[in-house]
Write an enzyme that holds these catalytic residues in place. Structure first.
Site: not given
Ligand code: NDP
Length: 315
Positions: A139, A142-143
């Site tokens: 992701c 997200c990261d």
């Protein structure tokens, strides 16, 4: 007729959608019973730091956030249970579901929040750094932030991979995109955005052979050209796998309308499915946004729709 339990609201799955649905359903006196499922806490438990969920100015780890959501659901007397549902029958009312230990539950309303699972390459070193260290993620949104200013690799050639490559290019020093065939699967517009982005280098016919590092974090990948068998090493600190997701909806396929890739079809603007009394929240119905905050939002919608459905039935 042994082992049959009747409930007003059964919630299947324990990610942000399931727990948010539980908080709303419990506060509306629906006495929800929530089964945690195969991966208690859902996909967020594989994420280290969550920095984009509003309300946590200092960030929070995925597992910690899920414990907090569980505690919040329990505070309002949600009956949170270990175990999973392995069979359903939505052909009659009340709906019937069975747990893996054979308990039969009759539910006036069912909220499905079983989520989706990211697909991975499945090579040993990828799994090692995914589970034990840092450097493998499915992701970018997200990261990606953790790799700002660094060199990263992304695998995949669909719309998601193109979108995520563009996202990473805005943050990272360089993005190398590995495409296993000699063409993209993505739509023309997404593909062109990638090809016109000077920070993204695309390697066609190229697959990851090995992910390597110092045992804690990734330092590079070895790739192989599947036409020539030539191998090369690419230095990078992040490896993003964007080869698709699989919604966890197999047990519902005989009863609910799904799209061609298995996502549950909801009636637009609602959490209603094609079957009365069955509602859906989170990634099981969403292949586009896939964020904890959107899952929580649609989990809330599912509980509100379930509550209104019961209220209308009870007159
Ligand atoms: P897709 O299934 O569309 O694409 C998966 C990609 O991963 C393919 O290019 C596939 O390669 C590649 N792949 C699969 N397995 C491997 C492997 N083992 N090694 C290397 N590469 C692999 O998934 P997406 O998540 O990209 O998209 C899902 C759906 O969501 C699509 O319908 C998409 O259009 C939609 N979407 C739309 C967006 C938008 O419009 N903004 C944004 C994101 C998604 P190959 O092509 O060779 O099979």
């Amino acid at each position: 007729m042994n082992n049959i339990e009747s409930v007003k609201c059964l919630i299947i799955g324990s990610g942000p959608a399931g727990y948010t649905a539980a908080i709303y359903a419990a506060r509306a006196s629906m006495k929800p019973v929530l089964y945690k499922g195969m991966q208690p806490g859902g996909q967020l438990t594989t994420t280290n730091e969550v920095e984009n969920f509003p309300g946590y100015p200092d960030g929070i780890t995925g597992p910690e956030m899920m414990l907090q959501l569980e505690a919040q659901a329990k505070r309002f007397d949600t009956d949170v249970r270990d175990g999973f549902i392995d069979k359903v029958d939505f052909s009659t009312l009340p709906h019937k579901v069975w747990t893996e230990d054979g308990t039969e539950i009759h539910a006036d309303t069912v909220i499905i929040s079983t989520g989706a699972s990211a697909k991975y390459l499945g090579i040993e070193s990828e799994q090692y750094y995914l589970k034990n260290g840092g450097g493998v993620s499915a992701c970018a949104v997200c990261d990606g932030f953790f790799y700002r200013g660094q060199d990263v690799v992304i695998v995949g050639a669909g719309d998601s991979a193109c979108e995520e490559a563009g996202y990473l290019a805005n943050i990272c020093n360089s993005v190398t995109m590995l495409v296993r065939r000699d063409e993209f699967r993505a739509s023309k517009i997404m593909r062109n955005r990638v090809l016109n982005n000077p920070k993204i280098k695309v390697l066609f016919n190229t697959e990851i052979d090995d992910v390597f590092g110092d045992g804690n974090v990734v330092t590079g990948v070895r790739v192989v050209n599947n036409k020539t068998n030539d191998k090369e090493e690419i230095s990078c600190t992040g490896v993003f796998i964007a080869i698709g997701h699989k919604p966890n909806t197999d047990i519902f396929k005989d009863y609910l309308e799904l799209d061609e890739t298995g996502y549950i079809k909801n009636i637009p603007g609602t959490a209603k499915t094609s079957v009365e009394g069955v509602f859906v929240g989170g990634d099981a119905a969403d292949h586009v946004y896939r964020q904890a905050i959107t899952a929580a939002g649609t989990g809330c919608m599912a509980a509100l729709d379930a509550e209104r459905y019961l209220a209308a039935k009870e007159g």
